[in-house]
Design a protein around this motif. Structure first.
Motif, mmCIF file in Angstrom:
data_model
loop_
_atom_site.group_PDB
_atom_site.id
_atom_site.type_symbol
_atom_site.label_atom_id
_atom_site.label_comp_id
_atom_site.label_asym_id
_atom_site.label_seq_id
_atom_site.Cartn_x
_atom_site.Cartn_y
_atom_site.Cartn_z
ATOM 1 N N GLU A 1 0.827 -1.201 0.000
ATOM 2 C CA GLU A 1 0.000 0.000 0.000
ATOM 3 C C GLU A 1 0.864 1.255 0.000
ATOM 4 O O GLU A 1 0.505 2.258 -0.616
ATOM 5 C CB GLU A 1 -0.938 -0.001 1.206
ATOM 6 C CG GLU A 1 -2.011 -1.069 1.148
ATOM 7 C CD GLU A 1 -2.948 -0.923 -0.033
ATOM 8 O OE1 GLU A 1 -3.221 0.217 -0.459
ATOM 9 O OE2 GLU A 1 -3.407 -1.954 -0.546
ATOM 10 N N LYS B 1 2.049 10.165 -9.860
ATOM 11 C CA LYS B 1 1.138 10.286 -10.997
ATOM 12 C C LYS B 1 0.362 11.600 -10.922
ATOM 13 O O LYS B 1 0.187 12.286 -11.940
ATOM 14 C CB LYS B 1 0.186 9.089 -11.000
ATOM 15 C CG LYS B 1 -0.650 8.978 -12.235
ATOM 16 C CD LYS B 1 -1.464 7.707 -12.190
ATOM 17 C CE LYS B 1 -2.435 7.642 -13.334
ATOM 18 N NZ LYS B 1 -3.276 6.454 -13.278
ATOM 19 N N ARG B 2 -0.095 11.969 -9.721
ATOM 20 C CA ARG B 2 -0.809 13.242 -9.550
ATOM 21 C C ARG B 2 0.107 14.420 -9.857
ATOM 22 O O ARG B 2 -0.307 15.406 -10.478
ATOM 23 C CB ARG B 2 -1.355 13.370 -8.136
ATOM 24 C CG ARG B 2 -2.625 12.613 -7.903
ATOM 25 C CD ARG B 2 -3.277 13.001 -6.588
ATOM 26 N NE ARG B 2 -2.435 12.713 -5.432
ATOM 27 C CZ ARG B 2 -2.416 11.569 -4.771
ATOM 28 N NH1 ARG B 2 -3.221 10.596 -5.143
ATOM 29 N NH2 ARG B 2 -1.628 11.392 -3.745
ATOM 30 N N VAL C 1 2.003 1.756 -3.588
ATOM 31 C CA VAL C 1 0.874 2.230 -4.395
ATOM 32 C C VAL C 1 0.616 3.707 -4.110
ATOM 33 O O VAL C 1 0.395 4.500 -5.036
ATOM 34 C CB VAL C 1 -0.382 1.374 -4.123
ATOM 35 C CG1 VAL C 1 -1.618 2.001 -4.735
ATOM 36 C CG2 VAL C 1 -0.181 -0.041 -4.632
ATOM 37 N N ASN C 2 0.667 4.099 -2.844
ATOM 38 C CA ASN C 2 0.450 5.492 -2.472
ATOM 39 C C ASN C 2 1.516 6.394 -3.087
ATOM 40 O O ASN C 2 1.218 7.477 -3.596
ATOM 41 C CB ASN C 2 0.459 5.618 -0.952
ATOM 42 C CG ASN C 2 0.039 6.980 -0.494
ATOM 43 O OD1 ASN C 2 -0.805 7.619 -1.098
ATOM 44 N ND2 ASN C 2 0.643 7.439 0.587
ATOM 45 N N ARG C 3 2.768 5.941 -3.069
ATOM 46 C CA ARG C 3 3.870 6.719 -3.645
ATOM 47 C C ARG C 3 3.679 6.885 -5.156
ATOM 48 O O ARG C 3 3.851 7.989 -5.698
ATOM 49 C CB ARG C 3 5.201 6.029 -3.354
ATOM 50 C CG ARG C 3 6.407 6.755 -3.886
ATOM 51 C CD ARG C 3 7.701 6.038 -3.532
ATOM 52 N NE ARG C 3 7.756 4.687 -4.055
ATOM 53 C CZ ARG C 3 8.154 4.392 -5.302
ATOM 54 N NH1 ARG C 3 8.507 5.347 -6.124
ATOM 55 N NH2 ARG C 3 8.193 3.143 -5.715
ATOM 56 N N ILE C 4 3.310 5.822 -5.837
ATOM 57 C CA ILE C 4 3.104 5.889 -7.286
ATOM 58 C C ILE C 4 1.937 6.806 -7.627
ATOM 59 O O ILE C 4 2.002 7.602 -8.565
ATOM 60 C CB ILE C 4 2.904 4.474 -7.863
ATOM 61 C CG1 ILE C 4 4.223 3.709 -7.779
ATOM 62 C CG2 ILE C 4 2.388 4.527 -9.289
ATOM 63 C CD1 ILE C 4 4.115 2.245 -8.105
ATOM 64 N N LYS C 5 0.863 6.735 -6.846
ATOM 65 C CA LYS C 5 -0.283 7.626 -7.086
ATOM 66 C C LYS C 5 0.105 9.084 -6.888
ATOM 67 O O LYS C 5 -0.338 9.963 -7.627
ATOM 68 C CB LYS C 5 -1.448 7.263 -6.173
ATOM 69 C CG LYS C 5 -2.170 6.008 -6.600
ATOM 70 C CD LYS C 5 -3.354 5.748 -5.679
ATOM 71 C CE LYS C 5 -4.119 4.536 -6.105
ATOM 72 N NZ LYS C 5 -5.291 4.302 -5.245
ATOM 73 N N MET C 6 0.931 9.360 -5.883
ATOM 74 C CA MET C 6 1.389 10.724 -5.635
ATOM 75 C C MET C 6 2.214 11.228 -6.820
ATOM 76 O O MET C 6 2.002 12.343 -7.298
ATOM 77 C CB MET C 6 2.222 10.791 -4.358
ATOM 78 C CG MET C 6 2.599 12.195 -3.970
ATOM 79 S SD MET C 6 4.351 12.603 -3.797
ATOM 80 C CE MET C 6 5.276 11.152 -3.903
#
Length: 75
Positions: A45, A55-56, A48-53
């Protein structure tokens, strides 16, 4: 004045609590496993959180190749 006992007798709250309990019972094996197993998915998790950040941050700036490089090089 409304007290806690009035909230517990609220039909809406009672219905929501009943549905929540029903879903817990339906997934009882998963609930028991989640509370009793020594391992968890926290590391995954976190990634995933790092990749989403990332990506944003990259939204609208560049294409997939630059995003890929940032994901692979970021620590």
């Amino acid at each position: 004045m409304t007290g806690p006992q009035d909230l517990c007798q609220s039909p809406v709250l009672t219905d929501k609590a009943s549905r929540f309990a029903h879903h817990l019972e339906r997934d009882l094996d998963a609930v028991v496993a989640g509370l009793s197993q020594p391992w968890n998915s926290g590391v995954v998790e976190g990634h995933v959180n790092r990749i989403k950040m990332l990506k944003r941050q990259m939204f609208g700036r560049a294409g997939f190749e630059l995003l890929r490089k940032r994901v692979l090089l970021a620590k």
